[in-house]
Scaffold this motif. Sequence first.
Motif, PDB file in Angstrom:
ATOM      1  N   ASP A  73       0.808  -1.221   0.000  1.00  0.00           N
ATOM      2  CA  ASP A  73       0.000   0.000   0.000  1.00  0.00           C
ATOM      3  C   ASP A  73       0.843   1.274   0.000  1.00  0.00           C
ATOM      4  O   ASP A  73       0.302   2.380   0.048  1.00  0.00           O
ATOM      5  CB  ASP A  73      -0.919   0.020   1.237  1.00  0.00           C
ATOM      6  CG  ASP A  73      -1.939  -1.103   1.208  1.00  0.00           C
ATOM      7  OD1 ASP A  73      -2.296  -1.552   0.103  1.00  0.00           O
ATOM      8  OD2 ASP A  73      -2.380  -1.534   2.304  1.00  0.00           O
ATOM      9  N   GLN A  76       0.018   4.127  -2.404  1.00  0.00           N
ATOM     10  CA  GLN A  76      -1.260   4.848  -2.312  1.00  0.00           C
ATOM     11  C   GLN A  76      -1.019   6.337  -2.140  1.00  0.00           C
ATOM     12  O   GLN A  76       0.026   6.760  -1.636  1.00  0.00           O
ATOM     13  CB  GLN A  76      -2.056   4.369  -1.100  1.00  0.00           C
ATOM     14  CG  GLN A  76      -2.803   3.078  -1.259  1.00  0.00           C
ATOM     15  CD  GLN A  76      -3.647   2.783  -0.024  1.00  0.00           C
ATOM     16  OE1 GLN A  76      -3.232   3.057   1.096  1.00  0.00           O
ATOM     17  NE2 GLN A  76      -4.812   2.229  -0.230  1.00  0.00           N
ATOM     18  N   ASP A  80      -5.021   8.920   1.395  1.00  0.00           N
ATOM     19  CA  ASP A  80      -5.699   7.635   1.562  1.00  0.00           C
ATOM     20  C   ASP A  80      -4.941   6.752   2.555  1.00  0.00           C
ATOM     21  O   ASP A  80      -5.559   6.051   3.375  1.00  0.00           O
ATOM     22  CB  ASP A  80      -5.802   6.905   0.213  1.00  0.00           C
ATOM     23  CG  ASP A  80      -6.683   7.650  -0.776  1.00  0.00           C
ATOM     24  OD1 ASP A  80      -7.420   8.567  -0.346  1.00  0.00           O
ATOM     25  OD2 ASP A  80      -6.619   7.335  -1.980  1.00  0.00           O
ATOM     26  N   ARG A  81      -3.620   6.792   2.467  1.00  0.00           N
ATOM     27  CA  ARG A  81      -2.832   5.950   3.366  1.00  0.00           C
ATOM     28  C   ARG A  81      -2.971   6.413   4.813  1.00  0.00           C
ATOM     29  O   ARG A  81      -3.080   5.591   5.729  1.00  0.00           O
ATOM     30  CB  ARG A  81      -1.359   5.986   2.948  1.00  0.00           C
ATOM     31  CG  ARG A  81      -0.500   5.044   3.766  1.00  0.00           C
ATOM     32  CD  ARG A  81       0.793   4.728   3.054  1.00  0.00           C
ATOM     33  NE  ARG A  81       1.608   3.844   3.876  1.00  0.00           N
ATOM     34  CZ  ARG A  81       1.398   2.533   4.012  1.00  0.00           C
ATOM     35  NH1 ARG A  81       0.371   1.967   3.399  1.00  0.00           N
ATOM     36  NH2 ARG A  81       2.182   1.801   4.772  1.00  0.00           N
ATOM     37  N   ASP A  84      -6.187   5.194   6.173  1.00  0.00           N
ATOM     38  CA  ASP A  84      -6.102   3.774   6.515  1.00  0.00           C
ATOM     39  C   ASP A  84      -5.349   3.565   7.835  1.00  0.00           C
ATOM     40  O   ASP A  84      -5.743   2.737   8.663  1.00  0.00           O
ATOM     41  CB  ASP A  84      -5.395   2.995   5.396  1.00  0.00           C
ATOM     42  CG  ASP A  84      -6.251   2.867   4.144  1.00  0.00           C
ATOM     43  OD1 ASP A  84      -7.463   3.128   4.223  1.00  0.00           O
ATOM     44  OD2 ASP A  84      -5.690   2.521   3.086  1.00  0.00           O
ATOM     45  N   ALA A  88      -7.029   2.076  11.112  1.00  0.00           N
ATOM     46  CA  ALA A  88      -6.443   0.843  11.657  1.00  0.00           C
ATOM     47  C   ALA A  88      -6.142   1.022  13.143  1.00  0.00           C
ATOM     48  O   ALA A  88      -6.286   0.083  13.939  1.00  0.00           O
ATOM     49  CB  ALA A  88      -5.166   0.485  10.895  1.00  0.00           C
ATOM     50  N   ASP A 176     -11.887  12.307   7.083  1.00  0.00           N
ATOM     51  CA  ASP A 176     -11.634  12.650   5.681  1.00  0.00           C
ATOM     52  C   ASP A 176     -11.752  14.160   5.465  1.00  0.00           C
ATOM     53  O   ASP A 176     -10.893  14.780   4.823  1.00  0.00           O
ATOM     54  CB  ASP A 176     -12.628  11.901   4.795  1.00  0.00           C
ATOM     55  CG  ASP A 176     -12.368  12.136   3.306  1.00  0.00           C
ATOM     56  OD1 ASP A 176     -11.211  11.987   2.877  1.00  0.00           O
ATOM     57  OD2 ASP A 176     -13.318  12.471   2.582  1.00  0.00           O
TER      58      ASP A 176
END
Length: 220
Positions: A73, A76, A80-81, A84, A88, A176
Motif C-alpha cells: 500500500d 497509495q 488515503d494511506r 487507513d 487501523a 476525511d
Amino acid sequence: MPAKKDPRDTLIAAAMELAAERSWHSVTLIDISQKAGLSLADIYPLFKNKSDILRAFVRKMDMRVLADLDSADFDQPRHDRLMDVIMARFDALAPYRPALKSILHDFGDVGLADGARAAKTGFASMRWMLEAAGFETGGIQGSLRVAGMGAIYARSFRQWLDDESPDYGPTMALLDKSLNQAGGWDSRLGKGLARVGTLRSKFAQRCPKTATDHGEAVAD
C-alpha cells in the motif's frame, strides 16, 4: 513450554480492565498489581505511576499499527494511506473503548508533572502515524503537521468513542473532511516556506559579493 508473558503487557491489560470496570481516577497501583497478580515491587522498576502505564499502552498501539502495515500500500496517495493508518488505529483500540471512555472522562488522571510527558508521547505517536503514511515530519512544516495531526486525531477520537456504526462511517467522514482541510493548509504552507527558502538563497548568494566589494573599497 509456553513463553513467559511480559509483565508490562500484563500490567497494561490489568489497568485497562480496571478502567473499563470503574472510574479511572479511583484505580490505584495496588488495584492494578492485584489484578495482574504481581506485587508493587514488580511494578516499581517497570512503571512510575498510572500515567506511565497509559503511555506504554499508547506505544503498544503504535507498534501494533506499524506492525500491520502492508508494503503493497506504500504507493497509495498519502491522504488515503493516512486515512487507513488512523482507522487501523481505531480498530486496534476497539476492544479498549469502555476503558478509554473512563480514562478520557477523568482526563487521564494526569497530574501537572506528567502532562508534558503525556503530550510528548502523543506527539511521538502522531509523528509515527504520519511517517507511516509517507509524510515528512522534520523541520518547521513537519512539526506543524504533527501538531495539526494531533488536533485532528483528538477530534476524530472523540467522534469514534461514541460511533456505534458497523463501519465507523461518521468517524471516517469527519477524518476525511479534516484531513482534506489540513491538506490545503499544508500545501499553502509548503509553498510559502519554499518562497522563503528561495529568498534566503538569493540573499546568501549576494552577501559574499557585498562583503568583497566592501573590503576592496576599504583597501582603496
